[in-house]
Design a protein around this motif. Structure first.
Motif, mmCIF file in Angstrom:
data_model
loop_
_atom_site.group_PDB
_atom_site.id
_atom_site.type_symbol
_atom_site.label_atom_id
_atom_site.label_comp_id
_atom_site.label_asym_id
_atom_site.label_seq_id
_atom_site.Cartn_x
_atom_site.Cartn_y
_atom_site.Cartn_z
ATOM 1 N N ALA A 53 32.192 36.429 -1.821
ATOM 2 C CA ALA A 53 33.293 36.466 -0.861
ATOM 3 C C ALA A 53 34.485 37.262 -1.384
ATOM 4 O O ALA A 53 35.283 37.773 -0.601
ATOM 5 N N GLN A 54 34.611 37.360 -2.704
ATOM 6 C CA GLN A 54 35.717 38.136 -3.263
ATOM 7 C C GLN A 54 35.654 39.576 -2.759
ATOM 8 O O GLN A 54 36.671 40.186 -2.466
ATOM 9 N N ASP A 100 36.527 39.746 0.934
ATOM 10 C CA ASP A 100 37.952 39.673 1.179
ATOM 11 C C ASP A 100 38.598 41.062 1.082
ATOM 12 O O ASP A 100 39.438 41.437 1.905
ATOM 13 N N ARG A 155 37.771 43.138 4.112
ATOM 14 C CA ARG A 155 38.575 42.776 5.281
ATOM 15 C C ARG A 155 39.959 43.366 5.187
ATOM 16 O O ARG A 155 40.536 43.829 6.167
ATOM 17 N N ASN A 156 40.508 43.358 3.981
ATOM 18 C CA ASN A 156 41.857 43.887 3.804
ATOM 19 C C ASN A 156 41.909 45.396 3.952
ATOM 20 O O ASN A 156 42.904 45.955 4.408
ATOM 21 N N GLU A 160 28.973 37.892 5.184
ATOM 22 C CA GLU A 160 29.053 37.525 3.769
ATOM 23 C C GLU A 160 27.869 36.618 3.445
ATOM 24 O O GLU A 160 27.699 35.577 4.050
ATOM 25 N N TYR A 196 47.270 46.813 0.076
ATOM 26 C CA TYR A 196 46.559 45.750 -0.640
ATOM 27 C C TYR A 196 46.700 45.925 -2.140
ATOM 28 O O TYR A 196 46.882 44.980 -2.888
ATOM 29 N N ALA A 228 36.866 29.226 3.970
ATOM 30 C CA ALA A 228 37.534 30.230 4.802
ATOM 31 C C ALA A 228 38.647 29.573 5.592
ATOM 32 O O ALA A 228 38.534 28.433 6.026
ATOM 33 N N THR A 238 40.949 33.287 0.131
ATOM 34 C CA THR A 238 41.180 34.719 -0.081
ATOM 35 C C THR A 238 41.226 34.978 -1.572
ATOM 36 O O THR A 238 41.516 34.087 -2.372
ATOM 37 N N TYR A 239 41.001 36.189 -1.949
ATOM 38 C CA TYR A 239 40.987 36.539 -3.364
ATOM 39 C C TYR A 239 42.328 36.224 -4.016
ATOM 40 O O TYR A 239 42.391 35.595 -5.078
#
Lengths: 297, 323, 276
Positions: free
Chosen positions: B47-48, B51, B54-55, B65, B178, B292, B298-299
């Motif tokens: 998921a890292q 994230d 997504r950013n 994911e 980011y 989530a 989020t990271y």
């Protein structure tokens, strides 16, 4: 060796492994004599779906619900084996193999499914495959001791019934004993022994603990009582030795060490035990064990 | 059964086997114009990475994911559904460095038909940690060093720019923003780390996932299980670590969300048996992030949670040692 | 050890069957009515009637697959039956377990089991002991007495894996003797034993019979039927004939049972005729 007394972790693990060895040795003697060595393998593999389901249903990965799930699944597996043998043409070893693979397959499927759940604490179910002996907690050892103690007391109480079951079950039935119930009782105790061991050596390796001490003990004696005691001793020895070996170096996993120790005991027994050992036969002349009377065909 | 029935069964089996082979992907990068007009199908492993995607790409992606909160990437095996998602993707981002150990086969098969990107590829190999137990392979847990994760962001940005040049400006703007946030995070972590007195800057967790963290922010790091959770701990490892804790008077040890609690429990019991006491400082996110929708999902949120927890745990130290 | 009803006198072991007059009224030790048993749609026993008077030494003979062992097991409740009833001493078998002793075929157990001769014989007393109770001095005593009857006391502590075939058979016999039974069901007690043991067993069985017990044996050797047994049942899935040997063991009945193996029948009926 002194570390055995001073090092808490080693002490805890050795104690747990020793208890496991004793209980699986005692009960394994009977499964070996009844030629049901595959039973231990089947039960331990069948326990996997029970463990995962217990987690999925309760959401906890505490020891107790998982152990109960394991025991229940293993027990249902044995009942299924009996039902298959009784109602189809499939023989005992076929039924055991069938139940073993189907249950284990379902277990792996459930395990994969559980990986996809957004539940942060699910990890740890994998550990039941090969055990996590080094992480035995005090409470675990107490649980093992209690369950194991109960199992051994039951064996003591029903000694002659189990002997009858293993030697001549038909005769037992004629005498009026409910041999079916005794069979279920013994099998249930085997399930308990296996469930005790799952956290220590894991599902895949547990079958060795049920077979090895009994098979080794058989080599040394022809008396049932001695065999069972010796089997318990060998089991305990394997457990403690495995724990000790694991402590001597880094990254030596405890479960496999225990099983390796048990295997060494078996090999030694096969080779050097008096009367039955393979090397014994070679080096000594065989004196006739049969009496002077003529031998019937 | 009769001959005819047997043949019918065999035919069905054959058809089923063929169907299971699945759709064969055309292979090669999709057409840029075509892609600009629709959402990009992206698959990520941990998921890292998701994230960051997504950013950087925002609404432009349809993101799948594979590994959610609490999932252990060392042990994760791809299911049928996963393979289908992978086959349908325009681009796949994974960590690499053998983190997703059980998916190596799958990625190999995808080569040539789907664009796969190991996001750690641009990191200078000299900066990667090379622990002795892993002979030749690198420690894959790079996301704990925020500066390395900035490199990952750049890799992801460049991948999007390459595959969808029409929206290059969008990606570069997003990435810049980011990266600024990440730089801020890096500074924050370093500052917080300094708040812990040096002798107590020892991080003990369930497995050796935090080496990069220790390296970047000046922590001594020790784990119980080694680099991968697939290996089993021995009693020597556990009691050795207990001895270390007692010797160095470390106040707290930490649990990880993707590793079972009982190891840390066992460690605490071992320390208690020596008359000393160590508390469980809290739960850290290691291989997986939080749920989530939460900040820890989020990271940035995850990294902040970790450092805050560590600092709080290690600083709460008095002479007698309190929980 | 069989109980001795008051009326019978002990005959010394003779080669001829004991000649009790057939007109004398007798109790029925075992009554089998309409017994039918099947194994996967194949009939193993079909509509079998058999009446075994008390105090006889009876053989059950028939070709392979005739259902002889199944009949014994059906009486003991060891196999499922499709139809029919079994009475022992006028009551259902389950109520009469204590009175019935079973001697299975030697091959039915694994003789490599780690136990002694004495231990096996004491198993005969387990029924008396019931659940959980352990065998003690009394049981050991009874076992030694039984071993004495089969001349095996010297072997009490011997491992059963070290026994010859004849000795194994004797151990099984001793095991049946420790029960206070007066009905004995035996499955091929003479199979594979040496001549000396065979003689000894016959003598023992006849003594049992003479003291009032009922002994039923599945028997494989047609040559010795007339010599050893006073009653015989001829079985081939159906009951062909059942009654005193001299009346029932005829060439005609044998042919009906065995379906025409002439050499066998000739020698068997010759033996029978020479006894008259």
């Amino acid at each position: 060796m002194f570390d055995l007394f001073t090092d808490y972790t080693l002490r805890t693990v050795a104690l747990g492994a020793g208890i496991l060895g004793i209980v699986s040795g005692v009960l394994g003697s009977f499964t070996v004599l009844r030629q049901q060595s595959l039973l231990g393998d089947a039960i331990s593999h069948a326990a996997l779906p029970g463990i995962v389901l217990a987690f999925l249903l309760t959401g906890s990965n505490e020891s107790l619900p998982l152990i109960l799930g394991a025991g229940l699944a293993g027990w249902i597996g044995t009942l299924l084996v009996r039902a298959i043998v009784r109602n189809t043409r499939i023989k005992n070893d076929g039924a055991l193999g069938l139940v073993l693979s189907v249950f284990f397959g379902v277990g792996l499927m459930l395990l994969t499914y559980s990986q996809s759940r957004p539940d942060a604490s699910q990890a740890g179910l994998d550990k039941f495959l090969f055990g996590q002996a080094a992480a035995l907690l005090r409470n675990d050892v107490i649980t093992m001791a209690i369950l194991g103690g109960v199992a051994i007391v039951v064996v003591g109480l029903f000694w002659k019934e189990f002997k009858l079951l293993s030697f001549d079950p038909e005769f037992g039935r004629v005498l009026g004993f409910r041999m079916g119930a005794i069979d279920v009782l013994l099998t249930t105790l085997v399930v308990i022994a296996i469930v005790i061991g799952l956290q220590t050596v894991g599902v895949v390796l547990m079958s060795a603990m049920v077979v090895a001490p009994g098979a080794a003990a058989r080599q040394w004696t022809d008396r049932l009582g001695v065999m069972v005691c010796l089997s318990a001793l060998f089991g305990a020895l394997a457990g403690v030795t495995g724990a000790l070996l694991s402590s001597t170096g880094a990254r030596l996993p405890t479960g496999p060490m225990i099983v390796l120790s048990a295997s060494v005991i078996v090999v030694v027994s096969l080779l050097v035990a008096p009367n039955r050992g393979l090397l014994w036969d070679r080096t000594r002349s065989r004196s006739s064990a049969l009496p002077a009377e003529e031998v019937a065909s | 059964m009769g001959r005819l029935t047997l043949r019918a069964v065999l035919a069905v089996c054959l058809l089923a086997a063929l169907a299971a082979c699945g759709p064969v992907h055309a292979g090669g990068a999709p057409d840029p114009e075509e892609i600009a007009a629709r959402e990009i199908n992206v698959v990520t492993t941990i998921a890292q990475i998701g994230d960051v995607v997504r950013n950087v790409a925002g609404d432009r992606v349809d993101l799948v994911e594979l590994m959610g909160p609490g999932i252990d990437p060392h042990l994760y095996r791809a299911s049928e559904g996963d393979v289908v998602s992978l086959a349908d993707a325009d681009i796949v981002f994974y960590n690499g460095l053998h983190l997703e150990a059980k998916m190596a086969d799958v990625f190999e098969k995808m080569q040539g038909s789907v664009t796969t990107v190991a996001v750690t590829d641009e990191i200078d190999r000299n900066e990667l940690l090379n622990p002795p137990e892993f002979e030749g392979a690198y420690d894959p847990h790079v996301w704990f060093d925020v500066s390395k994760w900035m490199s990952v962001t750049e890799v992801i940005r460049d991948s999007f720019v390459e595959i969808d040049p029409e929206h290059a400006q969008l990606y570069e703007d997003n990435a810049r923003a980011y990266l600024a946030e990440l730089e801020e995070l890096d500074r924050y972590v370093a500052e917080q780390a300094q708040r812990t007195p040096e002798e107590q800057r020892v991080l003990i967790t369930a497995h050796d996932a935090f080496n990069y963290f220790g390296n970047a922010y000046d922590f001594e790091v020790r784990g119980l299980q080694g680099i991968s959770t697939a290996s089993e701990t021995g009693t020597a490892d556990l009691s050795g670590l207990a001895d270390f804790i007692v010797e160095r008077e470390i106040p707290a040890i930490f649990v990880e969300t993707s590793v079972p609690q009982r190891f840390v429990e066992a460690l605490r019991e071992a320390v208690a048996a020596q008359g000393s006491e160590v508390s469980i400082g809290g739960s850290l996110y290691s291989d997986a992030m939080g749920d989530a929708g939460t900040p820890e999902g989020t990271y940035i949120g995850m990294v902040r949670h970790n450092i805050d927890t560590i600092v709080a745990g290690l600083s709460g130290r008095s002479e007698g040692g309190e929980s | 050890m069989a109980q001795a009803p008051a009326t019978e006198s002990l005959a010394t072991g003779t080669d001829k069957g004991s000649a009790v007059s057939p007109s004398r009224p007798r109790d029925i030790a075992i009554e089998v009515m309409d017994l039918t048993a099947a194994y996967r749609d194949k009939p193993v026993l079909w509509d079998v009637d058999m009446s075994v008077p008390a105090g006889v030494l009876m053989a059950i003979v028939g070709p392979n697959g005739a259902g002889k062992t199944t009949l014994i097991k059906a009486i003991l409740g060891l196999v499922d039956i499709s139809a029919g009833r079994v009475l022992v001493g006028g009551k259902p078998y389950e109520q009469q377990r204590r009175r019935v002793a079973y001697v299975p075929q030697r091959g039915s157990v694994d003789w490599d089991f780690p136990t002694t001769v004495l231990d096996v014989v004491m198993m005969g007393r387990y029924g008396e002991l019931g659940w959980i109770k352990r065998p003690g001095a009394r049981e050991k005593q009874a076992a030694m007495e039984a071993l004495d009857k089969v001349a095996m006391t010297d072997y009490a502590q011997r491992q059963i894996s070290q026994l010859s075939g004849g000795q194994q058979q004797r151990v099984f016999l001793a095991r049946s003797l420790v029960q206070d039974a007066d009905v004995f069901l035996m499955d091929e007690p003479f199979q594979g034993v040496d001549a000396t043991t065979e003689r000894a067993i016959v003598t023992l069985l006849q003594e049992l019979r003479d003291s009032g017990a009922t002994v039923v044996c599945v028997h494989h050797d047609l040559q010795t039927v007339t010599e050893y047994f006073d009653w015989v049942t001829l079985l081939n899935v159906r009951r062909i004939a059942s009654g005193p040997t001299r009346d029932v063991f005829t060439e005609e009945n044998l042919r009906a049972t065995y379906g025409g193996r002439m050499a066998w029948l000739k020698s068997a009926s010759q033996t029978e005729r020479s006894q008259d």
